[in-house]
Structures are given as C-alpha cells and as structure tokens.
Design a protein around this motif. Structure first.
Motif, mmCIF file in Angstrom:
data_model
loop_
_atom_site.group_PDB
_atom_site.id
_atom_site.type_symbol
_atom_site.label_atom_id
_atom_site.label_comp_id
_atom_site.label_asym_id
_atom_site.label_seq_id
_atom_site.Cartn_x
_atom_site.Cartn_y
_atom_site.Cartn_z
ATOM 1 N N THR A 168 9.354 -44.017 -58.822
ATOM 2 C CA THR A 168 8.313 -45.287 -58.218
ATOM 3 C C THR A 168 9.308 -45.711 -56.756
ATOM 4 N N LEU A 169 10.095 -45.428 -56.943
ATOM 5 C CA LEU A 169 10.354 -46.093 -55.970
ATOM 6 C C LEU A 169 10.474 -45.485 -54.815
ATOM 7 N N ARG A 170 10.632 -44.456 -55.283
ATOM 8 C CA ARG A 170 10.334 -43.399 -54.108
ATOM 9 C C ARG A 170 8.813 -43.020 -53.266
ATOM 10 N N ARG A 177 13.318 -48.398 -50.590
ATOM 11 C CA ARG A 177 14.786 -48.196 -50.261
ATOM 12 C C ARG A 177 15.767 -49.447 -49.674
ATOM 13 N N SER A 178 14.672 -50.486 -49.289
ATOM 14 C CA SER A 178 15.393 -51.218 -49.619
ATOM 15 C C SER A 178 15.689 -52.553 -51.453
ATOM 16 N N MET A 179 15.234 -51.737 -51.875
ATOM 17 C CA MET A 179 15.750 -51.890 -53.373
ATOM 18 C C MET A 179 15.804 -51.326 -54.045
ATOM 19 N N THR A 180 16.156 -50.288 -53.839
ATOM 20 C CA THR A 180 17.095 -48.998 -54.866
ATOM 21 C C THR A 180 19.034 -49.596 -54.890
ATOM 22 N N SER A 181 19.391 -50.595 -53.986
ATOM 23 C CA SER A 181 20.531 -50.859 -54.058
ATOM 24 C C SER A 181 20.431 -51.551 -55.471
ATOM 25 N N LEU A 208 25.215 -52.773 -66.878
ATOM 26 C CA LEU A 208 24.543 -52.205 -68.140
ATOM 27 C C LEU A 208 25.379 -51.187 -68.639
ATOM 28 N N ASP A 209 26.356 -50.404 -67.241
ATOM 29 C CA ASP A 209 26.959 -49.329 -67.726
ATOM 30 C C ASP A 209 26.822 -48.779 -68.455
ATOM 31 N N ILE A 210 25.549 -48.281 -67.363
ATOM 32 C CA ILE A 210 24.342 -46.580 -67.939
ATOM 33 C C ILE A 210 24.994 -45.616 -66.680
ATOM 34 N N GLU A 211 25.777 -44.376 -67.353
ATOM 35 C CA GLU A 211 25.144 -43.854 -66.375
ATOM 36 C C GLU A 211 24.524 -42.472 -65.867
ATOM 37 N N PRO A 212 24.751 -43.141 -64.769
ATOM 38 C CA PRO A 212 23.768 -41.674 -63.449
ATOM 39 C C PRO A 212 23.653 -40.746 -64.437
ATOM 40 N N SER A 213 22.492 -40.086 -64.618
ATOM 41 C CA SER A 213 22.437 -38.423 -64.662
ATOM 42 C C SER A 213 22.014 -37.411 -63.450
ATOM 43 N N LEU A 214 21.398 -36.745 -63.358
ATOM 44 C CA LEU A 214 21.382 -35.420 -62.067
ATOM 45 C C LEU A 214 19.632 -36.061 -61.810
ATOM 46 N N GLY A 215 19.304 -36.720 -62.264
ATOM 47 C CA GLY A 215 17.679 -36.980 -62.160
ATOM 48 C C GLY A 215 17.851 -38.101 -61.039
ATOM 49 N N THR A 216 18.553 -38.997 -61.554
ATOM 50 C CA THR A 216 19.028 -40.087 -61.030
ATOM 51 C C THR A 216 19.422 -40.147 -59.008
ATOM 52 N N TYR A 217 20.671 -39.028 -59.404
ATOM 53 C CA TYR A 217 20.639 -39.043 -57.979
ATOM 54 C C TYR A 217 19.520 -37.758 -56.786
ATOM 55 N N GLU A 218 18.744 -36.644 -57.958
ATOM 56 C CA GLU A 218 17.559 -36.293 -56.570
ATOM 57 C C GLU A 218 16.368 -37.505 -56.588
ATOM 58 N N HIS A 219 16.629 -38.658 -57.081
ATOM 59 C CA HIS A 219 15.942 -39.752 -56.695
ATOM 60 C C HIS A 219 16.387 -40.456 -55.281
ATOM 61 N N LEU A 220 17.346 -40.272 -56.084
ATOM 62 C CA LEU A 220 18.200 -40.651 -54.814
ATOM 63 C C LEU A 220 17.760 -40.333 -53.627
ATOM 64 N N LEU A 221 18.600 -39.085 -53.903
ATOM 65 C CA LEU A 221 18.276 -37.968 -51.999
ATOM 66 C C LEU A 221 17.079 -38.706 -51.220
ATOM 67 N N CYS A 222 16.217 -38.237 -52.897
ATOM 68 C CA CYS A 222 14.199 -37.954 -52.047
ATOM 69 C C CYS A 222 14.091 -39.628 -51.155
ATOM 70 N N ILE A 223 14.901 -40.686 -52.244
ATOM 71 C CA ILE A 223 14.420 -42.117 -51.278
ATOM 72 C C ILE A 223 15.073 -42.156 -49.856
ATOM 73 N N PHE A 224 16.388 -42.154 -49.757
ATOM 74 C CA PHE A 224 17.301 -41.878 -48.935
ATOM 75 C C PHE A 224 17.401 -40.489 -47.887
ATOM 76 N N TYR A 225 17.105 -39.877 -47.977
ATOM 77 C CA TYR A 225 17.239 -38.809 -46.971
ATOM 78 C C TYR A 225 16.277 -38.888 -46.283
ATOM 79 N N ARG A 226 15.597 -38.414 -45.878
ATOM 80 C CA ARG A 226 14.945 -38.068 -44.634
ATOM 81 C C ARG A 226 14.171 -36.510 -43.840
#
Length: 579
Positions: free
Chosen positions: A264-266, A273-277, A286-304
C-alpha cells in the motif's frame, strides 16, 4: 554439464528448445497436458470410476469427482461443497431452505467460502487473476493526490468480477445467524474479486455486530486501501486505522500483514517513503523475518530508476539477501528486482546479485520469462563492462542452457568482439544465430556483414567469413510459403561480394548474381567493392570477369568506370576481342 538444457525439458534433441519462444512453449507443455487431463477427468468422470488395483490404496486412486450421496440433505450439501460443485451446492442449499430444513452455521460458512473463493462462478482449473494496475504515480509526482484516472471509489472497481446481489450476498442476507467467520469470508471474497468498497462496508457491519476480524481479513483490507482513498495521506491514515483495530482486537500481525502494508505504501508517494522505515522497525521488533516480496516492495518504494539518480538501496538489500536461501511465504515473493539491478551498469553489484540468485533455490522465484529477461540483461552488462575472455566464458556456459540470447544480446556480443578485435569468433556466433532463428534478422545481418568485410584477415579467417556470407546469401534467396523473402540492400550485397572476392571465390562473387544483382535491384556498388572484385579477378586470372565488371560500371554510370577500365587494360593480358 553447464551447457545442458534445463531438466524440465525432454532429453531428446528434437524436443530441446532452440530459442526463447521454444523454451516458453516447451516449459508450459507439461502443465498444459496436466490441465487437459484434469479437464477430461472432470467432464467425463464416468470413464474413471473403476479401480482394479490389488490391494486398493485409496490415496493412490483417482479422486472421486462424482457425488455419491443422493437426495436433499445437509450431508449431500457438504459433499458437493467438498467437490467444489458451485452451482450444485447453491441449488441444494436452496432446496433445503425451501423444504424448511435448517442448515448449520458451519455448513453455510463452508458454502460461503466456496462462493467467495470462486466469485459465485463454477470452479475451473487454475483461474488466473487479473493483475492490479494501481501502481504509484510517476517519479516526479509532487501532488498530494493520485491521478484521477487511477482512482475509482464506486462500489465496484474497474474490472471487478463481483456481481451485484450474487448468491454469496443472497445467502449471507438470509442467514439466521452470522459469526465472525461469515463476515471475514465475505470481506476476503469481495477483496479478491474487486469489490473493495463493498468489502469496507462489510467490515463496518462486522464491527457493528461486535465481531472480531482475523489477520487474513485485515491483510486483505490493507491491500485495497489505495482503492478506498484518493489522497496519499488519507491512504496512510486508513491503513493506520486498520492497524489500530488489530491491536484493539488483539490480532497478531504476520509477514503478510507487513507486506500488504508496504504494498500500500508503494502507492502513497512521499508519504509512503517517509513511513516505510517505521514499518520495517516494527517488523524487527516483532522478530518477523522479511521475505523476498518485502525487499521487492522496498525497492519499488525507494528506487527511482537508473536514469533519475543512483540508488544505494540495491546494495543495502543485497547485504541482507545474498547470504540467504529463501522459501516462498508470500504470493508476491519473487526476484524481479534482479532485472532492475542490471540497469545500474554496476558490474560488481550485478555479480553480487547473481551470486544471491544462485544461492540455494532462489533462482526458482523467477519464472521462465523473467529468468530469461534477467540473464539477457546480465549478459548485455557483461558485454559492456567485462573483458572479452570473461564475456565468452559466460556466453559458452549460459547460452542455450540457462538463457536464450535475444537479438540485442547477439548485437552486444558482436560489438564486444569488435571492441576487443576478436572478429575471428564471428563464425561461431553465426552458427548460434542460425540455431536461434536470427539468420533472417536484417539488423543483425547488416552488422555481422559489416564487421566481417571491414578489414582483410588471414586466408583461413576469410574462408570462414565467406562461408558465413554464403549462408546469408542463401537466407536471402530462401522462399517458403510461410516466410517472406529478404530484400537485398546495397550495403549487404556489397559486403557479400567483398567477402567472396577476398576468399578468392570470383565465380561465386559474379555467377551467383552478386555483382549482377546491383543492376537488377537498382543499387550502386561502392568503389571498394569494385576494386576488390577486380583484384580478385586478377589473382585468379579471370579477364572475362574483369571485362564484365567494366561493362557493369559503364551501365551503372559510375564515376570510377574509367579508372576500372584503365586498371583492366594495364593489369590483364587481353585478347583483341576483349580489348
């Protein structure tokens, strides 16, 4: 064997793919066969109801797809729900209601599950969902509102498959008793089939009924926030409302919750971008380990984008990814960011990414098309940034095994060979081009002919170049019912004539209509072509060919015709008739 085809293909030369199109077709053929078999079994179950195995092992027998319980009863309804007979289940439920037979809440909820999953349509194998088209606006979007064309607040989204007052809604309304499961099923079904506004209204009804939603329902609601609110800040505020409700109802978030929030933040511009961190910090808490989908969302948010400005986000993600072997945890898990990374023109980063992809089973997160797209971009980057020995090593190991070169890859390879002055490798590349079906690509033919004819080489190399020219000439003259004939260009014709001449194949250069073809197609040969053909005629002592060349130059009105005539008189012993 690094040069072997993928294990998914049949180990038969005829059934091994020769190019990307073949690879896609052959890779889908097995699954297509399975779907065809399922179709036959589902539509003709009467032919698959006999078992002859002794002893009979039920788990190894074909699944019974024909209802065994006759009559109108709740047990018969349960059986049809289990067999996913949507229409039969609804008809039987209506008969029970009309007969005044009460249906238990558990069975009714199971029927709602079936209807909401299939969207009140008959179940079919592998129903393909439409991909959402609600990505974040352009890079330079500074407005606080998303474009109007991307937002539709009505009860139905564009492309919604949820029909108004369908059987799921009808059955839900006549239920004498509803619990949290009933509401959650309806909400998730509406989200799945595009009725986001209806899903939100149903959630309000759930709260008014003093029920609690489960984590899967909250995850579904968070994903459709961009469809419910227009402004970026409003989207974030609504997502926070759902998160606060989870805390109030003591619903523990999971990985899919955070991935839905990042998704949704994408679509929330600078607010996202300001709320993602803070979202990532909450995951860590919460000790939840990211999945590959997490990293892909981060990339779409920050990579311009590589053209906007360089980003360190790839390097930061690789610090976490390259040492891990991932397992699928989210439908959006994938390594699609590999393809974007190769656009950065950073060879060290590309090597790190390639190492991460080859870790464990990470490569399985890319389907056939994306895997080939990744290797294609990676190879183009190698051609641009690496030494030619390294490029050829990768090409030998990858080509026709892990990836199938595109025309651009072949063009990049030819340019790399040119830059490294290793044109003697062109004949082997030409053989690959023929196998890949690129021997009729005009742009590639022009490039390869230009490189081969630009300079003179040793006799051995010139002979191999002439063999390539002969294949190219054959491709131009090939006529098939399904193939349009290739049109000769003046440059291609000149290059082929030059290559034949340098290899001492004067008769080929003339008698196969190379030189004569110039006049036929109204093209003008260059002075280099005329001079080298004349030189070849002298070396092979063919004065007749030299005379024909003079006639051709005169008929075409070439300025060099007088010079060619003078050379012919000077360099050849001519008879009186020839003079």
């Amino acid at each position: 064997d690094p040069t072997a085809a993928h294990y998914m293909f049949q180990d038969d030369p005829f059934l091994l793919p020769k190019n990307a199109a073949n690879a896609r077709l052959f890779s889908l053929s097995k699954e297509s066969g399975r779907n065809a078999a399922k179709y036959i079994i589902q539509h003709f179950p009467q032919y698959f109801d006999k078992t002859f195995a002794e002893p009979n092992v039920p788990c190894l027998m074909p699944e019974l797809l024909k209802p065994q319980i006759e009559g109108v009863s709740e047990e018969a309804l349960k059986e049809r729900i289990h067999l996913r007979k949507v229409k039969d289940s609804v008809d039987l439920f209506d008969q029970l209601i009309q007969a005044g037979t009460p249906v238990s809440l558990e069975t009714t909820n199971s029927l709602l599950d079936l209807l909401c999953f299939y969207g009140d349509e008959e179940s079919t194998p592998e129903k393909k969902e439409e991909k959402e088209d609600l990505e974040e606006p352009g890079v330079n979007e500074s407005e606080e509102k998303a474009p109007k064309r991307q937002f539709q607040r009505g009860s139905q989204l564009a492309g919604s498959r949820w029909r108004e007052n369908n059987n799921a809604e009808r059955i839900f309304k006549i239920m004498p008793e509803r619990n949290a499961h009933s509401y959650c099923t309806m909400i998730r079904g509406m989200v799945k089939h595009g009725a986001s506004a209806k899903a939100y209204d149903m959630y309000m009804d759930l709260l008014n009924g003093r029920h609690k939603a489960d984590v899967h329902t909250f995850n579904a609601l968070i994903t459709v926030v961009p469809h419910l609110k227009e402004k970026f800040l409003e989207r974030w505020e609504l997502a926070k409302v759902f998160l606060n409700h989870m805390a109030q109802q003591e619903v523990q978030p999971n990985l899919l919750t955070f991935n839905a929030l990042l998704r949704t933040l994408r679509k929330c511009g600078g607010v996202g971008r300001s709320m993602t961190s803070s979202v990532i910090k909450e995951m860590e808490a919460l000790d939840i380990e990211p999945s590959l989908g997490t990293y892909e969302h981060l990339l779409c948010i920050f990579y311009r984008g590589a053209d906007v400005y360089p980003s360190s986000i790839f390097s930061e993600i690789l610090d976490h990814v390259e040492s891990r072997s991932f397992t699928p945890q989210d439908p959006h898990d994938g390594m699609a960011f590999n393809i974007s990374c190769c656009d950065l023109k950073d060879i060290k980063l590309a090597y790190r990414l390639n190492k991460a992809m080859e870790k464990g089973d990470n490569w399985k997160f890319l389907d056939v098309d994306r895997l080939n797209a990744y290797w294609s971009k990676f190879f183009s980057l190698l051609c641009m940034m690496e030494q030619i020995d390294v490029v050829l090593k990768w090409y030998k190991e990858m080509s026709l095994s892990v990836f199938y070169p595109t025309p651009k890859n072949i063009l990049d390879l030819l340019q790399a060979l040119d830059a490294a002055n290793q044109l003697e490798a062109i004949p082997s590349v030409w053989e690959d081009m023929k196998q890949l079906g690129f021997n009729r690509r005009q742009d590639l033919l022009e490039e390869i002919l230009s490189l081969m004819s630009r300079e003179k080489h040793s006799e051995e190399i010139q002979a191999s170049f002439a063999k390539c020219a002969e294949d190219i000439k054959a491709a131009h003259e090939q006529h098939g019912r399904e193939q349009a004939s290739l049109e000769w260009t003046g440059s291609a014709l000149g290059h082929v004539a030059l290559l034949f001449s340098r290899a001492g194949r004067t008769r080929d250069a003339w008698y196969v209509n190379m030189m004569e073809r110039f006049k036929q197609i109204n093209r003008i040969p260059t002075d280099q072509v005329m001079d080298e053909f004349l030189t070849c005629a002298k070396q092979t002592n063919c004065p007749d060919e030299a005379i024909k060349l003079v006639k051709l130059a005169v008929s075409l009105g070439l300025p060099s015709s007088q010079r060619i005539k003078s050379r012919t008189e000077k360099e050849f012993e001519l008879s009186e008739e020839q003079k």
